[in-house]
Design an enzyme around this catalytic site. Structure first.
Site, short mmCIF file in Angstrom:
data_model
loop_
_atom_site.label_atom_id
_atom_site.label_comp_id
_atom_site.label_asym_id
_atom_site.label_seq_id
_atom_site.Cartn_x
_atom_site.Cartn_y
_atom_site.Cartn_z
N HIS A 306 16.98 34.34 36.53
CA HIS A 306 16.25 34.85 37.68
C HIS A 306 16.96 34.41 38.95
CE1 HIS A 306 12.98 35.70 40.46
NE2 HIS A 306 12.54 36.50 39.53
N ASP A 363 9.65 39.14 32.58
CA ASP A 363 9.88 40.41 31.88
C ASP A 363 10.13 40.22 30.39
OD1 ASP A 363 9.48 42.12 33.96
OD2 ASP A 363 11.50 41.86 34.73
N1 ACO Z 1 22.66 36.67 30.12
C1 ACO Z 1 23.87 36.03 30.11
N2 ACO Z 1 24.41 35.43 31.20
C2 ACO Z 1 23.73 35.49 32.33
C3 ACO Z 1 22.47 36.11 32.42
C4 ACO Z 1 21.93 36.71 31.27
N3 ACO Z 1 20.74 37.34 31.29
N4 ACO Z 1 22.01 36.01 33.70
C5 ACO Z 1 22.92 35.35 34.38
N5 ACO Z 1 23.97 35.00 33.57
C6 ACO Z 1 25.14 34.21 33.93
C7 ACO Z 1 26.11 35.00 34.77
O1 ACO Z 1 27.07 35.64 33.96
C8 ACO Z 1 26.71 33.92 35.63
O2 ACO Z 1 27.62 33.19 34.84
P1 ACO Z 1 28.93 32.50 35.52
O3 ACO Z 1 28.38 31.50 36.49
O4 ACO Z 1 29.67 31.92 34.37
O5 ACO Z 1 29.67 33.63 36.19
C9 ACO Z 1 25.54 32.97 35.91
O6 ACO Z 1 24.66 33.14 34.77
C10 ACO Z 1 24.76 33.30 37.19
O7 ACO Z 1 24.38 34.68 37.16
P2 ACO Z 1 24.21 35.61 38.43
O8 ACO Z 1 24.34 37.03 37.99
O9 ACO Z 1 25.11 35.12 39.52
O10 ACO Z 1 22.73 35.29 38.86
P3 ACO Z 1 21.88 36.18 39.83
O11 ACO Z 1 20.90 35.25 40.46
O12 ACO Z 1 22.73 36.99 40.74
O13 ACO Z 1 21.15 37.22 38.86
C11 ACO Z 1 19.59 38.21 37.40
C12 ACO Z 1 19.83 37.10 38.43
C13 ACO Z 1 19.98 39.58 37.98
C14 ACO Z 1 18.09 38.23 37.07
C15 ACO Z 1 20.42 37.90 36.12
O14 ACO Z 1 20.04 36.65 35.59
C16 ACO Z 1 20.28 38.99 35.05
O15 ACO Z 1 21.01 39.99 35.09
N6 ACO Z 1 19.31 38.83 34.10
C17 ACO Z 1 19.05 39.86 33.11
C18 ACO Z 1 18.18 40.95 33.72
C19 ACO Z 1 16.74 40.53 33.93
O16 ACO Z 1 16.13 39.92 33.05
N7 ACO Z 1 16.18 40.89 35.10
C20 ACO Z 1 14.78 40.60 35.44
C21 ACO Z 1 14.67 39.67 36.59
S1 ACO Z 1 12.98 39.28 36.86
C22 ACO Z 1 12.36 40.54 37.78
O17 ACO Z 1 13.02 41.29 38.41
C23 ACO Z 1 10.90 40.68 37.75
#
Ligand code: ACO
Length: 421
Positions: A306, A363
């Site tokens: 998140h 979610d």
């Molecule tokens: N699976 C695997 N790796 C992940 C995931 C995931 N779900 N989420 C983040 N990471 C990793 C990234 O690859 C990154 O790794 P790195 O540091 O080695 O490059 C690190 O964790 C940080 O991730 P970011 O994308 O920079 O985090 P950000 O805060 O921008 O993204 C987000 C948050 C979009 C929710 C992300 O975690 C994601 O895509 N999750 C899956 C989709 C999801 O569940 N969305 C619902 C959010 S809740 C809502 O909207 C109600």
């Protein structure tokens, strides 16, 4: 003397005031940055940018706190109805019993839409995604209610709010009935708001329908949990569209589109699709864990991580409990849900996920609960939108009442410099 922050640039020092919220969060007020220095800030995804001051929702991602108008999400889920929470978000205080009755009554009375809207609905192909249809129908409501609303008139604003709160669940349920080829239902005046959502979605033409308390309780919690989440992607969209003085319905319609994406509200659908894909592939969760961690592979574990919650998502804690209760009460034995449980346990114990503070978000569990309640996968994000509606309304209203300037970020241009045609 109030605190300030100093910025040094080209032998000059500039000073910017600090602003502080009621929960002691601090921010640098850089309104005069460009005028003073010629510089702008660069912050893709607005990870460090506060777009407004807001009195609606407080969340602390480190501590896992979420409060609407000061009331904890835990208390509200335990003690309030969704419609009470909607009133709280929109008008700022919990309603008295009299106010609550009046609000509910006004919504019930307005629970009709122009029958011509059915013509628009009919023209969509059956395969159209319900979120796209919902966004279009919400926008179409404007054509059927074209009177402009004077933001300064509380009576006119209230009428528009009631209209949207009343008509939105009808449109949402119609997107589902359309996919299923079922006749389009209207609300039943004797049901509550949440009961009516179930009634309009699930009532069969040849059967009586009494929404089950398990379904209504779970829905009530889910809607409250989703009702607002400060300046998330869809809410920021609603505010920024509204900042051009586009109307409430048009702004909400844009919010629905923003919510649709799989990185935002669409994640609840993506979670179940991912679980089904793992099942179809033989059910090897370890293989998908490895894919999620592989930087060469675009696959992400949907429902994990998140932007702001980096310890736990307080909504996930509540909804996990509700999901366990629903599964137990309904005696559901679903292999897809077993895959969800293994995945959750593996991710919670995996160094990659622990290091990056990736926990199951709301979610992850909401998808599971919707599936257990018999809500079709493509409707999950519509359910989210039903919950988020009062938040969008409250945020839009706050933005307009404060007369915020039009939202218009700047950029750092990196394209070609001037060239000859
Ligand atoms: N699976 C695997 N790796 C992940 C995931 C995931 N779900 N989420 C983040 N990471 C990793 C990234 O690859 C990154 O790794 P790195 O540091 O080695 O490059 C690190 O964790 C940080 O991730 P970011 O994308 O920079 O985090 P950000 O805060 O921008 O993204 C987000 C948050 C979009 C929710 C992300 O975690 C994601 O895509 N999750 C899956 C989709 C999801 O569940 N969305 C619902 C959010 S809740 C809502 O909207 C109600």
């Amino acid at each position: 003397m109030s605190d300030s922050v100093k910025l040094s640039y080209k032998d000059q020092t500039f000073e910017f005031p600090l602003i502080e919220g009621t929960e002691k969060e601090k921010g640098i007020d850089i309104k005069s940055l460009r005028a003073q220095t010629g510089l702008i800030t660069y912050d893709p995804g607005y990870k460090n940018t506060g777009s407004c001051e807001s009195e609606i929702t407080f969340l602390d991602g480190e501590e896992g706190i979420l409060r609407y108008r000061g009331y904890s999400i835990e208390d509200l889920c335990e003690k309030a109805s969704f419609i009470e929470v909607a009133f709280l978000l929109i008008f700022g205080e919990l309603p008295t019993p009299k106010e609550l009755n009046l609000f509910s009554e006004e919504i019930r009375k307005d629970s009709l839409v122009d029958e011509d809207l059915k013509t628009i609905l009919k023209s969509f192909p059956k395969a159209a995604h319900p979120m796209g249809v919902l966004s279009s129908l919400t926008s179409a409501l404007i054509a059927f209610n074209p009177n402009s609303v004077d933001i300064e008139s509380d009576a006119e604003m209230r009428e528009a709010i009631i209209m949207l709160m009343a008509k939105f669940p009808i449109l949402a349920s119609w997107t589902h009935r359309k996919v299923k080829g079922l006749p389009l239902n209207y609300a039943n005046i004797s049901f509550s708001y949440v009961e009516n959502i179930a009634h309009m979605m699930f009532k069969m033409p040849h059967q009586e329908y009494e929404p089950s308390p398990v379904l209504v309780n779970a829905l009530n919690k889910l809607l409250i949990l989703h009702a607002d989440h400060e300046q998330n992607c869809s809410t920021s969209t609603v505010r920024i569209v509204g900042s051009s003085h586009a109307g409430l319905f048009a702004s909400v319609s844009s919010g629905i589109s923003a919510l649709w994406g799989p990185l935002h509200g669409g994640a609840n659908q993506a979670v179940i699709e991912m679980l089904e894909a793992i099942q179809a592939d033989g059910g090897d969760t370890k293989k998908f864990m490895a894919k999620a961690k592989d930087k060469e592979d675009p696959f992400r574990l949907m429902g994990f991580g998140h932007r702001v919650y980096k310890n736990f998502d307080p909504r996930a804690r509540i909804i996990k409990k509700a999901a366990d209760e629903v599964l137990q009460e309904l005696g559901i034995n679903d292999p897809v849900l077993e895959i969800a449980k293994s995945l959750e346990q593996e991710a919670l114990n995996d160094p990659y996920f622990i290091k990056r503070k990736l926990y199951p978000n709301v979610d992850f569990y909401s998808g599971i609960i919707y599936r257990a309640l018999g809500i079709p996968t493509e409707m999950f994000t519509v359910m989210f939108a039903l919950g988020r509606l009062p938040g969008w309304i409250a945020q839009w209203l706050e933005m307009r009442k404060k007369n915020e300037p039009i939202g218009r970020p700047r950029q750092i241009y990196t394209g070609p410099t001037a060239r000859t045609f």
